[in-house]
Design an enzyme around this catalytic site. Structure first.
Site, PDB file in Angstrom:
ATOM      1  N   SER A 137       0.882  -1.059  -0.029  1.00  0.00           N
ATOM      2  CA  SER A 137       0.130  -0.137   0.179  1.00  0.00           C
ATOM      3  C   SER A 137       0.703   1.101   0.087  1.00  0.00           C
ATOM      4  O   SER A 137       2.152   1.188   0.723  1.00  0.00           O
ATOM      5  CB  SER A 137      -0.821  -0.114   1.460  1.00  0.00           C
ATOM      6  OG  SER A 137      -1.403   1.094   1.399  1.00  0.00           O
ATOM      7  N   TYR A 150      -1.168  -0.609  10.302  1.00  0.00           N
ATOM      8  CA  TYR A 150      -1.251  -1.265   8.890  1.00  0.00           C
ATOM      9  C   TYR A 150       0.049  -0.732   8.006  1.00  0.00           C
ATOM     10  O   TYR A 150       0.321  -1.472   7.344  1.00  0.00           O
ATOM     11  CB  TYR A 150      -2.621  -0.799   8.367  1.00  0.00           C
ATOM     12  CG  TYR A 150      -2.847  -1.162   7.051  1.00  0.00           C
ATOM     13  CD1 TYR A 150      -3.420  -2.180   6.439  1.00  0.00           C
ATOM     14  CD2 TYR A 150      -2.750   0.098   5.866  1.00  0.00           C
ATOM     15  CE1 TYR A 150      -3.920  -2.386   5.315  1.00  0.00           C
ATOM     16  CE2 TYR A 150      -3.057  -0.336   4.797  1.00  0.00           C
ATOM     17  CZ  TYR A 150      -3.518  -1.433   4.264  1.00  0.00           C
ATOM     18  OH  TYR A 150      -3.866  -1.570   2.987  1.00  0.00           O
TER      19      TYR A 150
END
Ligand SMILES: NC(=O)c1ccc[n+]([C@@H]2O[C@H](COP(=O)([O-])OP(=O)(O)OC[C@H]3O[C@@H](n4cnc5c(N)ncnc54)[C@H](O)[C@@H]3O)[C@@H](O)[C@H]2O)c1
Length: 248
Positions: A137, A150
């Site tokens: 990401s 995350y």
């Protein structure tokens, strides 16, 4: 719908984790359209009509379950040529509101899940070569507020991609990483139910040069590139984010 018998990936066997919905489902559809025979490993059952030859329900964080599923695919569908580590999960929350059990879950799914599949698949690719594509990401490249753990997992996935690309090169296993920017999927829709996330997303779109979210198909196109390029690209990190982030 069966896999195409022609196309750049004809004759290849691909495994996509988290292939049931969102970006994973688009990757499955794209690799099948490019000719691969595709198997899905997901905690949920495959959706009706997906263009797959096999599926297994397993949590990517569970080494034994992942090993059983990948071994079955390798034996029954054929030697695995392509692995796409797409399964991922997040809960948006300030770090100080996080509790350790949430960190454990995030690390288990987003980072250990990638260790598990690669540890199991690499010996299967020995002597034959292969392609591994990890979905990280842009949060792992530039950080994302409300997604600290995350972001750490995705940053870890990026570093792991580079280290493993070096280790696996002698076996001709090429390992690359795609970093989606904000992408229109059920994961994002779920987060946007919170008003603060919704406002943040609108602000992100306004500051994105291409002024839109990515579609799952945009991400799948980058995966298809790494799966099918001629064979001299490894350890690379490609953002698909409408120009929101730009590599130096
Ligand atoms: N949507 C975005 O904006 C965005 C942005 C950057 C990165 N990503 C990454 O892209 C990937 C796909 O995200 P998405 O938006 O399509 O998510 P999604 O929630 O829409 O779909 C995720 C899929 O993974 C499966 N899955 C989740 N946890 C699993 C587990 N423990 N074991 C097995 N399967 C599991 C789910 O069942 C689902 O099929 C993830 O790695 C995510 O972190 C998404």
């Amino acid at each position: 719908m069966a896999a195409s018998t022609a196309g750049p990936l004809a004759g290849k066997v691909a495994v996509v984790t988290g292939g049931v919905k969102g970006i994973g489902a688009a990757i499955v559809a794209r690799l099948a359209a490019d000719g691969a025979r595709v198997a899905i490993l997901d905690r949920d059952p495959a959706a009706p009509g997906q263009p797959i030859v096999a599926s297994a329900q397993a949590d990517v964080g569970d080494y034994a379950a992942v090993s059983a599923a990948l071994t079955r695919f390798n034996d029954e569908v054929g030697p695995i040529d392509i692995l796409v580590n797409n399964a991922g999960w997040d809960r948006v929350q300030p770090f100080l509101a996080n509790e350790p059990p949430l960190w454990d879950t995030l690390v288990r799914i987003n980072l250990i899940g990638v260790f598990n599949t690669i540890h199991i698949v690499l010996p299967m690719m020995k002597g034959r070569g292969g392609r591994i594509i990890n979905i990280a990401s842009d949060a792992g490249r530039v950080g994302s507020s409300g997604e600290a753990v995350y972001s750490a997992c995705k940053g870890g996935t990026i570093a792991f991609t580079k280290a493993m690309a070096r280790e696996a090169a002698r076996e001709r296993v090429l390992i690359n990483c795609v970093c989606p920017g904000p992408t229109d999927t059920p994961l994002l829709t779920g987060m946007r139910e919170e008003e603060s996330v919704d406002r943040l997303m609108d602000a992100i779109v306004k500051s994105t040069p291409l002024r839109k979210l990515a579609t799952p198909e945009d991400i799948a196109a980058a995966v298809a590139y790494f799966a099918g390029e001629p064979g001299h690209v490894t350890g690379q990190i490609l953002s698909v984010s409408g120009g929101l982030t730009m590599a130096g």
